[in-house]
Design an enzyme around this catalytic site. Structure first.
Site, PDB file in Angstrom:
ATOM      1  N   THR A 238      85.804  59.777  19.153  1.00 57.04           N
ATOM      2  CA  THR A 238      86.479  60.967  18.614  1.00 57.04           C
ATOM      3  C   THR A 238      85.476  61.944  18.003  1.00 57.04           C
ATOM      4  O   THR A 238      85.784  63.118  17.855  1.00 57.04           O
ATOM      5  CB  THR A 238      87.490  60.573  17.519  1.00 57.04           C
ATOM      6  OG1 THR A 238      86.832  59.708  16.585  1.00 57.04           O
ATOM      7  CG2 THR A 238      88.690  59.853  18.102  1.00 57.04           C
TER       8      THR A 238
ATOM      9  N   SER B 101      56.409  47.676  15.257  1.00 58.33           N
ATOM     10  CA  SER B 101      57.696  47.023  15.035  1.00 58.33           C
ATOM     11  C   SER B 101      57.550  45.523  15.212  1.00 58.33           C
ATOM     12  O   SER B 101      57.074  45.060  16.256  1.00 58.33           O
ATOM     13  CB  SER B 101      58.740  47.560  16.020  1.00 58.33           C
ATOM     14  OG  SER B 101      59.891  46.724  16.007  1.00 58.33           O
TER      15      SER B 101
ATOM     16  N   GLY C 284      75.715  47.804  19.394  1.00 57.23           N
ATOM     17  CA  GLY C 284      76.644  48.863  19.023  1.00 57.23           C
ATOM     18  C   GLY C 284      76.821  49.022  17.528  1.00 57.23           C
ATOM     19  O   GLY C 284      77.815  49.560  17.062  1.00 57.23           O
ATOM     20  N   LEU C 285      75.832  48.556  16.742  1.00 55.72           N
ATOM     21  CA  LEU C 285      75.895  48.687  15.282  1.00 55.72           C
ATOM     22  C   LEU C 285      74.933  49.771  14.783  1.00 55.72           C
ATOM     23  O   LEU C 285      74.578  49.819  13.618  1.00 55.72           O
ATOM     24  CB  LEU C 285      75.590  47.346  14.611  1.00 55.72           C
ATOM     25  CG  LEU C 285      76.531  46.200  14.979  1.00 55.72           C
ATOM     26  CD1 LEU C 285      76.104  44.905  14.302  1.00 55.72           C
ATOM     27  CD2 LEU C 285      77.981  46.531  14.614  1.00 55.72           C
TER      28      LEU C 285
ATOM     29  N   ASP D  44      77.304  58.070  13.883  1.00 56.06           N
ATOM     30  CA  ASP D  44      76.343  57.026  13.532  1.00 56.06           C
ATOM     31  C   ASP D  44      75.372  57.493  12.457  1.00 56.06           C
ATOM     32  O   ASP D  44      75.160  56.812  11.447  1.00 56.06           O
ATOM     33  CB  ASP D  44      75.569  56.571  14.767  1.00 56.06           C
ATOM     34  CG  ASP D  44      76.457  55.901  15.796  1.00 56.06           C
ATOM     35  OD1 ASP D  44      77.628  55.625  15.489  1.00 56.06           O
ATOM     36  OD2 ASP D  44      75.981  55.660  16.921  1.00 56.06           O
TER      37      ASP D  44
ATOM     38  N   TYR E 298      78.470  56.738  28.977  1.00 56.82           N
ATOM     39  CA  TYR E 298      78.813  57.452  27.741  1.00 56.82           C
ATOM     40  C   TYR E 298      78.767  58.964  27.959  1.00 56.82           C
ATOM     41  O   TYR E 298      79.711  59.689  27.639  1.00 56.82           O
ATOM     42  CB  TYR E 298      77.838  57.040  26.635  1.00 56.82           C
ATOM     43  CG  TYR E 298      78.103  57.629  25.271  1.00 56.82           C
ATOM     44  CD1 TYR E 298      78.696  56.866  24.264  1.00 56.82           C
ATOM     45  CD2 TYR E 298      77.747  58.931  24.961  1.00 56.82           C
ATOM     46  CE1 TYR E 298      78.927  57.397  23.006  1.00 56.82           C
ATOM     47  CE2 TYR E 298      77.976  59.479  23.717  1.00 56.82           C
ATOM     48  CZ  TYR E 298      78.560  58.707  22.743  1.00 56.82           C
ATOM     49  OH  TYR E 298      78.792  59.237  21.499  1.00 56.82           O
TER      50      TYR E 298
END
Length: 389
Positions: free
Chosen positions: A36, A68, A127-128, A175, A225
Site C-alpha cells: 500500500t 561485513s 523480508g524484515l 521500510d 515487485y
C-alpha cells in the site's frame, strides 16, 4: 562475546585501531498494510530488536572502507567518497554507498571518508528489511560523523531514494520509515500519501507477535515487485480517465467499484483492488486495536493474506503453507505474510501460552510439506536507528 563486543573486536582486527562510535539499526515487521505504501495508502509497521550493528570511525583521506561479518568472503570493499558509482563487485556495500551518493546529490558535503564494520542478525532475504536497516544505519553514521542538520523523516526519504535510484529497487517509504522512526512498544500508523503518522501502543493483552521465516529467500530487485508497482500505476492511469485521483489509496471500496471498469487489463484490476481494500483493512485494523478488539485485528490480518495471495499474487507455496497452518492452530488470533512477498516471513499474533505448541506444530507440518524447517522469532518491539556508544 555479545554482538557489540564482537563488532568492536572485528573493527580493531581489520583497522588496527578502536572504533569511535557504535550504532544499531533495527529491522521491521509490518503488521498489516502490504504493497500500500507506493500506492498512497496506510501501513502499520514496527521496528524489531533484530537488526544491523556497526562499529565506525572517520578517516583522514577520502576512502570509504566497508567490511561485513555476514559477507566475510567479500573481504573489505573500498570506494572513494568523491566518485561513488554502482558496481556489481561492491555487492552488499552498494546499499551503503548509495545512501552516501544520494546525500551528496542533496547538497551534503563529506570532506573525508570512514571505516565501518557491519554485522546483522536479521535473516537475509527474509523480508524484515535488512536493506533498509543498513541504509538508515549509514544515514545515522553520516549524520553523526559530519554533523548533518537532518531529521529522521528526511533521512528515511533519502534512504528510500537511494534504494530506488542507486540500487534499482522501486520500493515505497514503509521500510526506511519504520527503521528510522521506530519506538519501543509502539507500532506506527503512517499515511504514505501525506507522511502523516502517529504512534499506536501495541497492547496485545495476553498475546505476542511471532515472526516465522519460510527460509525461502527472496530478492525483490529480481522479483515481480517492480512489475506489481507498474501494474498499479497503469490501473491508476486508467482510473484517472474517469475520476480525478492522485493515488489508489484515496479510494474507498465503493468508489473503486464505481471506476474499476475503466481499468483495461483484468490483471491490473486485481492489483488495484488489493491496493484499495488493503488500505481500508489497515485503517479498520488500527481502529480495532485501539478499541481493544484483537479478534477483529486478527481477522483483518487473515483477509490481508488472502488478498495478497489471490489479487496481488505475491505469496507463493511457502508463505501460503505457513499462513494456512497458523490459521489451524489454537491461540492464533491472525497470521499473514509480511514484507514484499515471494518468500520471506509471516507475522502472527499468538496467545502467550500457545507459542510453544504453535512453533512445534507448524515446524513439524511445514517441514513435511516443504522439505525444510522454518525459523521462529518472538518479536520485541524496539526503537529506531540509534548510537549505542
Amino acid at each position: 562475546m555479545d554482538i557489540v563486543e564482537k563488532v568492536k573486536s572485528e573493527y580493531k582486527k581489520h583497522y588496527e585501531s578502536d572504533a569511535e562510535k557504535l550504532f544499531f539499526s533495527p529491522g521491521r515487521v509490518n503488521l498489516i498494510g502490504e504493497h500500500t505504501d507506493y500506492n498512497g495508502g496506510h501501513v502499520f509497521p514496527c521496528a524489531i530488536s533484530l537488526g544491523t550493528y556497526a562499529a565506525a570511525a572517520p578517516r583522514t583521506d577520502s576512502k570509504i572502507s566497508c567490511y561485513s561479518l555476514n559477507m566475510a568472503e567479500k573481504g573489505i570493499i573500498t570506494a572513494d567518497i568523491n566518485s561513488i558509482t554502482n558496481k556489481k563487485e561492491q555487492d552488499w556495500a552498494n546499499y551503503l554507498l548509495g545512501v552516501i551518493k544520494i546525500f551528496q546529490e542533496h547538497g551534503f558535503v563529506f570532506g573525508h571518508g570512514f571505516n565501518v564494520v557491519i554485522y546483522g542478525n536479521l535473516p537475509g532475504g527474509a523480508g524484515l528489511s535488512s536493506s533498509a536497516s543498513l541504509e538508515v544505519l549509514t544515514a545515522m553514521i553520516l549524520k553523526e560523523f559530519y554533523g548533518l542538520a537532518i531529521d529522521r523523516l528526511e533521512m528515511a526519504k533519502l534512504c528510500q531514494k537511494a534504494e530506488n535510484q542507486f540500487v534499482g529497487m522501486n520500493c515505497g517509504i514503509l521500510d526506511q520509515f519504520a527503521v528510522a522512526m521506530g519506538k519501543k512498544d509502539y507500532a506506527m500508523f503512517l499515511d504514505c500519501n501525506t507522511l502523516k503518522y502517529r504512534y499506536v501502543k501495541l497492547e496485545l493483552a495476553d498475546c505476542c507477535i511471532v515472526i516465522t521465516n519460510t527460509n525461502s529467500k527472496h530478492s525483490l530487485v529480481d522479483s515481480a515487485y517492480n512489475e506489481r508497482r507498474s501494474q498499479c500505476e497503469q490501473a491508476l492511469a486508467d482510473i484517472k480517465q474517469l475520476k480525478k485521483v492522485d493515488s489508489l489509496g484515496e479510494l474507498n471500496e465503493a468508489e473503486f467499484n464505481q471506476v474499476k471498469q475503466a481499468i483495461k487489463d483484468p490483471t491490473c484490476v486485481k492489483r488495484a483492488r488489493h491496493a484499495v481494500l488493503e488500505n481500508q483493512r489497515t485503517i479498520k485494523a488500527v481502529a480495532a486495536l485501539e478499541n481493544s478488539d484483537i479478534a477483529l485485528f486478527g481477522k483483518l490480518m487473515n483477509e490481508s493474506h488472502v488478498s495478497l495471495r489471490d489479487d496481488y499474487e505475491v505469496t507463493g507455496r511457502e508463505l501460503d503453507t505457513l499462513a494456512e497452518l497458523a490459521w489451524q492452530q489454537n491461540g492464533v488470533i491472525g497470521s499473514r505474510m509480511t514484507g514484499g512477498g515471494f518468500g520471506g516471513c509471516t507475522v502472527s499474533i499468538v496467545k502467550n501460552d500457545c507459542v510453544e505448541s504453535f512453533k512445534h506444530n507448524i515446524s513439524e507440518k511445514y517441514t513435511q510439506i516443504i522439505g525444510h524447517k522454518p525459523d521462529f522469532y518472538v518479536a520485541d518491539i524496539d526503537d529506531g536507528t540509534k548510537i549505542i556508544k
